[in-house]
Design an enzyme around this catalytic site. Structure first.
Site: not given
Ligand code: A3P
Length: 291
Positions: A41-44, A102, A190, A257, A259
């Site tokens: 959930g890094t991106t979020w 990370h 998350y 993907r 989420g």
């Molecule tokens: P899924 O592959 O299960 O959909 P990271 O950001 O650490 O790489 O993690 C990626 C995961 O966070 C992916 O999960 C992605 O879809 C999900 N993600 C990305 N943006 C998000 C958001 N704004 N809110 C919730 N989940 C999110």
């Protein structure tokens, strides 16, 4: 992947940057750090923290997150900085700087550990992390490499072989540190953030020293941030649907993907799920941590 000080790293995109951080990174007391095991959930959290910290600077209708990849707004220390890419020369960035990484807790440079800067750690249940990681690796792997089966990815993950892993050691390192240093490390899940986004965004704002005022809560600014950073909104932005993250030469859509919580049910067999649960039970036993 190769092993370094008990953890596994991708030699070029991960390890090189972590070594750079350990040798050259100069922290500032005003820095803010976001740390995670990949696919948690890094991106979020990057989007949320960036929006919270810059909320008086940008208008929601012209917000940088609408047109720029969140990974360009918030650089990865171990991927972007050490190359002093166009994104970020850490010395030139103005304070307060917001960085993501990370890096496992035991490898975190002392200058960060001993600083007054807050650390936000985001964790996620291992079954969803594995599925997310496997899908991600399939998308970003070089074309000349054969596909990685879920069964092989699962075996490696169980053995602790995953980027910056083992996953369990990564999470446990920050979990224990957050218990020891509760005013420095905020440990987030998350799943909790999905369930109670409002409560958690307020915790994040308070921990970063920028609590929301009553006025902000009442005039809809908090909700605006949640909406701007929501999965549905971010995934459908043009910059994330079709844009490229130039540093890593990756399409931005690989970070968005499903989420969801529990997508593992669509991919893992019962046996796989049971084995991951059993490893988690053993590893987390006595720590107070569970997913
Ligand atoms: P899924 O592959 O299960 O959909 P990271 O950001 O650490 O790489 O993690 C990626 C995961 O966070 C992916 O999960 C992605 O879809 C999900 N993600 C990305 N943006 C998000 C958001 N704004 N809110 C919730 N989940 C999110």
């Amino acid at each position: 992947l190769c092993q370094y000080q008990g953890f596994w790293f991708q030699p070029l995109v991960g390890l090189e940057g972590i070594m750079w951080m350990q040798q050259h990174f100069i922290s500032r007391p005003t820095d803010v750090y976001l740390i995670s095991s990949p696919k948690s959930g890094t991106t979020w959290l990057k989007a949320l923290l960036f929006s919270i910290m810059n909320r008086t600077r940008y208008d929601f209708s012209t917000h940088p997150l609408l047109t720029t990849s969140v990974h360009e707004c918030v650089p990865f220390m171990d991927l972007d900085l050490f190359k002093t890419t166009p994104i970020a020369d850490p010395e030139v960035l103005s304070s307060p700087r917001l960085f993501a990484t990370h890096i496992p807790f035991t490898l975190l440079p002392d200058s960060i550990k001993n600083s007054s800067s807050p650390i936000f750690y985001i964790s996620r249940n291992p079954k969803d992390v594995l599925v997310s990681l496997w899908q991600f690796m399939m998308k970003v792997k070089p074309k000349d490499l054969p596909p990685l089966s879920l069964e092989d990815a699962f075996e490696m993950f169980c053995e602790g072989i995953s980027p910056c892993g083992s996953y369990w050691d990564h999470v446990l390192g920050y979990w224990k540190a957050s218990l020891e240093f509760p005013s420095k490390i905020l440990f987030l899940k998350y799943e909790d953030m999905k369930e109670e986004p409002l409560l958690n965004i307020k915790r994040v704002a308070e921990f970063v020293g920028r609590p929301f005022s009553l006025e902000e809560e009442e005039n809809g600014s908090v909700q605006e941030i949640l909406t701007l950073c929501s999965f549905e909104k971010m995934k459908n932005l043009e910059v994330n649907k079709n844009g490229f993250y130039r540093v890593r030469n990756t399409k931005n859509d690989v970070f968005f993907r499903e989420g969801k919580v529990g997508d593992w049910e669509n991919h893992l067999t019962n046996e796989m799920a049971k084995r991951l649960d059993e490893i988690s039970r053993q590893k987390f036993q006595g720590s107070g941590l569970m997913f």
